[in-house]
Motif scaffolding. Structure first.
Motif, PDB file in Angstrom:
ATOM      1  N   LEU A  24       0.643  -1.354  -0.213  1.00 45.84           N
ATOM      2  CA  LEU A  24       0.031   0.021   0.144  1.00 45.84           C
ATOM      3  C   LEU A  24       0.800   1.450   0.001  1.00 45.84           C
ATOM      4  O   LEU A  24       0.453   2.295  -0.768  1.00 45.84           O
ATOM      5  CB  LEU A  24      -0.914  -0.083   1.373  1.00 45.84           C
ATOM      6  CG  LEU A  24      -2.157  -0.889   1.193  1.00 45.84           C
ATOM      7  CD1 LEU A  24      -2.702  -0.954   2.481  1.00 45.84           C
ATOM      8  CD2 LEU A  24      -2.991  -0.641  -0.130  1.00 45.84           C
ATOM      9  N   VAL A  25       1.875   1.334   0.503  1.00 46.77           N
ATOM     10  CA  VAL A  25       2.955   2.356   0.843  1.00 46.77           C
ATOM     11  C   VAL A  25       3.330   2.618  -0.805  1.00 46.77           C
ATOM     12  O   VAL A  25       3.323   3.871  -1.183  1.00 46.77           O
ATOM     13  CB  VAL A  25       4.132   2.338   1.531  1.00 46.77           C
ATOM     14  CG1 VAL A  25       5.047   3.271   1.684  1.00 46.77           C
ATOM     15  CG2 VAL A  25       3.497   2.088   2.858  1.00 46.77           C
ATOM     16  N   LEU A  26       3.849   1.674  -1.565  1.00 47.15           N
ATOM     17  CA  LEU A  26       4.339   1.778  -2.822  1.00 47.15           C
ATOM     18  C   LEU A  26       3.247   2.338  -3.540  1.00 47.15           C
ATOM     19  O   LEU A  26       3.389   3.243  -4.464  1.00 47.15           O
ATOM     20  CB  LEU A  26       4.803   0.287  -3.383  1.00 47.15           C
ATOM     21  CG  LEU A  26       5.281   0.570  -4.802  1.00 47.15           C
ATOM     22  CD1 LEU A  26       6.476   1.249  -4.976  1.00 47.15           C
ATOM     23  CD2 LEU A  26       5.717  -0.938  -5.273  1.00 47.15           C
TER      24      LEU A  26
ATOM     25  N   ASP B 278       5.370  -5.044  -9.321  1.00 43.34           N
ATOM     26  CA  ASP B 278       5.997  -5.237  -8.040  1.00 43.34           C
ATOM     27  C   ASP B 278       6.553  -6.554  -7.914  1.00 43.34           C
ATOM     28  O   ASP B 278       5.599  -7.340  -7.684  1.00 43.34           O
ATOM     29  CB  ASP B 278       5.169  -4.651  -6.844  1.00 43.34           C
ATOM     30  CG  ASP B 278       5.994  -4.599  -5.495  1.00 43.34           C
ATOM     31  OD1 ASP B 278       7.040  -5.098  -5.348  1.00 43.34           O
ATOM     32  OD2 ASP B 278       5.543  -4.493  -4.509  1.00 43.34           O
ATOM     33  N   MET B 279       8.009  -6.699  -8.025  1.00 42.16           N
ATOM     34  CA  MET B 279       8.258  -8.155  -7.913  1.00 42.16           C
ATOM     35  C   MET B 279       7.986  -8.797  -6.623  1.00 42.16           C
ATOM     36  O   MET B 279       7.823 -10.167  -6.507  1.00 42.16           O
ATOM     37  CB  MET B 279       9.936  -8.126  -8.045  1.00 42.16           C
ATOM     38  CG  MET B 279      10.655  -7.950  -9.446  1.00 42.16           C
ATOM     39  SD  MET B 279       9.852  -9.300 -10.710  1.00 42.16           S
ATOM     40  CE  MET B 279      11.328 -10.415 -10.169  1.00 42.16           C
ATOM     41  N   ALA B 280       7.721  -8.128  -5.497  1.00 41.73           N
ATOM     42  CA  ALA B 280       7.163  -8.846  -4.374  1.00 41.73           C
ATOM     43  C   ALA B 280       5.851  -9.467  -4.334  1.00 41.73           C
ATOM     44  O   ALA B 280       5.653 -10.246  -3.629  1.00 41.73           O
ATOM     45  CB  ALA B 280       7.326  -7.777  -3.262  1.00 41.73           C
TER      46      ALA B 280
ATOM     47  N   PRO C 216      14.329   0.677  -2.493  1.00 47.06           N
ATOM     48  CA  PRO C 216      12.927   1.691  -2.525  1.00 47.06           C
ATOM     49  C   PRO C 216      13.056   2.740  -3.616  1.00 47.06           C
ATOM     50  O   PRO C 216      14.107   3.253  -3.962  1.00 47.06           O
ATOM     51  CB  PRO C 216      13.084   2.229  -1.041  1.00 47.06           C
ATOM     52  CG  PRO C 216      14.654   2.213  -0.831  1.00 47.06           C
ATOM     53  CD  PRO C 216      15.197   0.978  -1.386  1.00 47.06           C
ATOM     54  N   LEU C 217      12.007   3.234  -3.927  1.00 54.26           N
ATOM     55  CA  LEU C 217      11.848   4.141  -5.005  1.00 54.26           C
ATOM     56  C   LEU C 217      11.576   5.522  -4.474  1.00 54.26           C
ATOM     57  O   LEU C 217      11.245   5.828  -3.244  1.00 54.26           O
ATOM     58  CB  LEU C 217      10.475   3.953  -5.830  1.00 54.26           C
ATOM     59  CG  LEU C 217      10.094   2.704  -6.377  1.00 54.26           C
ATOM     60  CD1 LEU C 217       8.883   2.503  -7.078  1.00 54.26           C
ATOM     61  CD2 LEU C 217      11.295   2.286  -7.657  1.00 54.26           C
ATOM     62  N   THR C 218      12.093   6.492  -5.176  1.00 57.26           N
ATOM     63  CA  THR C 218      12.034   7.887  -4.684  1.00 57.26           C
ATOM     64  C   THR C 218      10.622   8.311  -5.633  1.00 57.26           C
ATOM     65  O   THR C 218      10.655   8.050  -6.708  1.00 57.26           O
ATOM     66  CB  THR C 218      13.122   8.878  -4.960  1.00 57.26           C
ATOM     67  OG1 THR C 218      13.476   8.724  -6.618  1.00 57.26           O
ATOM     68  CG2 THR C 218      14.470   8.092  -4.345  1.00 57.26           C
ATOM     69  N   ALA C 219       9.939   9.260  -5.176  1.00 53.17           N
ATOM     70  CA  ALA C 219       8.831   9.706  -6.090  1.00 53.17           C
ATOM     71  C   ALA C 219       9.265  10.432  -7.152  1.00 53.17           C
ATOM     72  O   ALA C 219       8.635  10.158  -8.396  1.00 53.17           O
ATOM     73  CB  ALA C 219       7.982  10.706  -5.026  1.00 53.17           C
ATOM     74  N   LYS C 220      10.303  11.192  -7.215  1.00 49.96           N
ATOM     75  CA  LYS C 220      10.846  11.777  -8.590  1.00 49.96           C
ATOM     76  C   LYS C 220      11.163  10.929  -9.410  1.00 49.96           C
ATOM     77  O   LYS C 220      10.844  10.872 -10.643  1.00 49.96           O
ATOM     78  CB  LYS C 220      12.039  12.745  -8.024  1.00 49.96           C
ATOM     79  CG  LYS C 220      12.411  13.453  -9.289  1.00 49.96           C
ATOM     80  CD  LYS C 220      13.587  14.344  -8.850  1.00 49.96           C
ATOM     81  CE  LYS C 220      14.029  15.334 -10.051  1.00 49.96           C
ATOM     82  NZ  LYS C 220      15.131  16.298  -9.742  1.00 49.96           N
ATOM     83  N   ARG C 221      12.151   9.789  -9.090  1.00 55.35           N
ATOM     84  CA  ARG C 221      12.424   8.936 -10.229  1.00 55.35           C
ATOM     85  C   ARG C 221      11.430   8.005 -10.428  1.00 55.35           C
ATOM     86  O   ARG C 221      11.216   7.850 -11.801  1.00 55.35           O
ATOM     87  CB  ARG C 221      13.551   8.010  -9.465  1.00 55.35           C
ATOM     88  CG  ARG C 221      14.138   7.125 -10.280  1.00 55.35           C
ATOM     89  CD  ARG C 221      15.594   6.504  -9.562  1.00 55.35           C
ATOM     90  NE  ARG C 221      16.142   5.497 -10.362  1.00 55.35           N
ATOM     91  CZ  ARG C 221      17.133   5.892 -11.425  1.00 55.35           C
ATOM     92  NH1 ARG C 221      17.470   7.061 -11.446  1.00 55.35           N
ATOM     93  NH2 ARG C 221      17.697   5.053 -12.043  1.00 55.35           N
ATOM     94  N   ALA C 222      10.340   7.571  -9.710  1.00 51.00           N
ATOM     95  CA  ALA C 222       9.390   7.005 -10.197  1.00 51.00           C
ATOM     96  C   ALA C 222       8.373   7.467 -11.190  1.00 51.00           C
ATOM     97  O   ALA C 222       7.980   7.121 -12.226  1.00 51.00           O
ATOM     98  CB  ALA C 222       8.387   6.414  -8.995  1.00 51.00           C
TER      99      ALA C 222
END
Length: 125
Positions: free
Chosen positions: A6-8, A46-48, A98-104
């Motif tokens: 959910l966070v992702l 999401d690979m998870a 973990p992803l950064t919002a800017k990069r994503a």
């Protein structure tokens, strides 16, 4: 988006803005159901959330939905599982968690543009 995280999910929604809706699928079957609606142009995997054979899932998505752009989020170790598909272009981008919002946001906006280009190219054919 195929993910149980959910966070992702919230991070991705924030990264791409309100103009582009984001739907979350909890299983591969649910993600295919969403793709069948024709409203989805990019699948974030999401690979998870993928329990077995992620490469097979990506290949099936590519065959069934050629206009859909597949972006994958996972750990560095996960990238090796999809290396061949990345080099073949079946995986448009691999984003390290973990992803950064800017990069994503940058990756996903590029994927959206790629989807539009694919759809327009197929319409011209």
């Amino acid at each position: 988006m195929l993910s149980a995280d959910l966070v992702l999910f919230d991070d991705i929604k924030g990264a791409i803005g309100e103009r582009n809706p984001v739907w979350r699928a909890r299983s591969a079957e649910e993600s295919v159901d969403l793709l069948l609606t024709g409203k989805c142009g990019v699948l974030l995997l999401d690979m998870a959330a993928v329990s077995t054979r992620p490469a097979s899932l990506v290949e099936q998505i590519g065959e069934q939905f050629p206009d859909v752009v597949v972006v994958v989020a996972g750990r560095r170790e996960d990238e090796a599982l999809l290396a061949q598909l990345i080099s073949e272009g079946l995986v448009y981008r691999f984003m390290h968690k973990p992803l950064t919002a800017k990069r994503a946001g940058m990756f996903l906006h590029a994927a959206i543009r790629c989807h539009v280009e694919r759809r327009e190219a197929r319409a011209r054919s």
